[in-house]
Scaffold this motif. Structure first.
Motif, mmCIF file in Angstrom:
data_model
loop_
_atom_site.group_PDB
_atom_site.id
_atom_site.type_symbol
_atom_site.label_atom_id
_atom_site.label_comp_id
_atom_site.label_asym_id
_atom_site.label_seq_id
_atom_site.Cartn_x
_atom_site.Cartn_y
_atom_site.Cartn_z
ATOM 1 N N MET A 290 17.193 -28.367 32.576
ATOM 2 C CA MET A 290 17.620 -27.899 33.869
ATOM 3 C C MET A 290 17.541 -26.374 33.957
ATOM 4 O O MET A 290 17.276 -25.846 35.021
ATOM 5 N N LEU A 291 17.777 -25.719 32.859
ATOM 6 C CA LEU A 291 17.745 -24.263 32.887
ATOM 7 C C LEU A 291 16.391 -23.690 32.508
ATOM 8 O O LEU A 291 16.179 -22.485 32.640
ATOM 9 N N ALA A 292 15.473 -24.528 32.056
ATOM 10 C CA ALA A 292 14.167 -24.042 31.613
ATOM 11 C C ALA A 292 13.403 -23.305 32.715
ATOM 12 O O ALA A 292 12.859 -22.224 32.444
ATOM 13 N N PRO A 293 13.338 -23.802 33.944
ATOM 14 C CA PRO A 293 12.608 -23.040 34.974
ATOM 15 C C PRO A 293 13.238 -21.687 35.278
ATOM 16 O O PRO A 293 12.538 -20.704 35.508
ATOM 17 N N ILE A 294 14.559 -21.640 35.232
ATOM 18 C CA ILE A 294 15.243 -20.377 35.511
ATOM 19 C C ILE A 294 14.980 -19.377 34.387
ATOM 20 O O ILE A 294 14.627 -18.222 34.627
ATOM 21 N N PHE A 295 15.157 -19.841 33.135
ATOM 22 C CA PHE A 295 14.944 -18.947 31.999
ATOM 23 C C PHE A 295 13.482 -18.547 31.851
ATOM 24 O O PHE A 295 13.185 -17.418 31.467
ATOM 25 N N SER A 296 12.573 -19.457 32.147
ATOM 26 C CA SER A 296 11.160 -19.101 31.995
ATOM 27 C C SER A 296 10.755 -18.014 32.980
ATOM 28 O O SER A 296 10.052 -17.076 32.611
ATOM 29 N N GLU A 297 11.214 -18.103 34.217
ATOM 30 C CA GLU A 297 10.904 -17.058 35.187
ATOM 31 C C GLU A 297 11.545 -15.729 34.784
ATOM 32 O O GLU A 297 10.932 -14.667 34.900
ATOM 33 N N MET A 298 12.769 -15.800 34.278
ATOM 34 C CA MET A 298 13.461 -14.585 33.865
ATOM 35 C C MET A 298 12.742 -13.927 32.690
ATOM 36 O O MET A 298 12.575 -12.708 32.659
ATOM 37 N N LEU A 299 12.294 -14.734 31.722
ATOM 38 C CA LEU A 299 11.599 -14.178 30.558
ATOM 39 C C LEU A 299 10.240 -13.608 30.935
ATOM 40 O O LEU A 299 9.802 -12.606 30.365
#
Length: 59
Positions: free
Chosen positions: A1-10
């Motif tokens: 669930m957090l992968a899309p958020i973290f990937s964009e942030m990274l």
């Protein structure tokens, strides 16, 4: 669930997508094999037929 958020942030921070994905997978695997949850440990103990306490709680 957090992968899309973290990937964009990274990606915004300048990380390479392959490096970010590799780190994310390693961190998730460490979370699956260590207590307090240790979901993979419970699955391994049920497949092997040994008790969880005998296999993984040796002191």
């Amino acid at each position: 669930m957090l992968a899309p958020i973290f990937s964009e942030m990274l990606l915004v921070l300048g990380f390479h997508p392959l490096h970010a994905g590799t780190v994310m997978i390693i961190v998730m695997n460490v979370g699956l094999i260590t207590p307090p949850l240790g979901v993979c440990l419970f699955a391994a103990s049920s497949v092997s037929g040994e008790k969880f306490e005998e296999k993984f709680c040796r002191i």
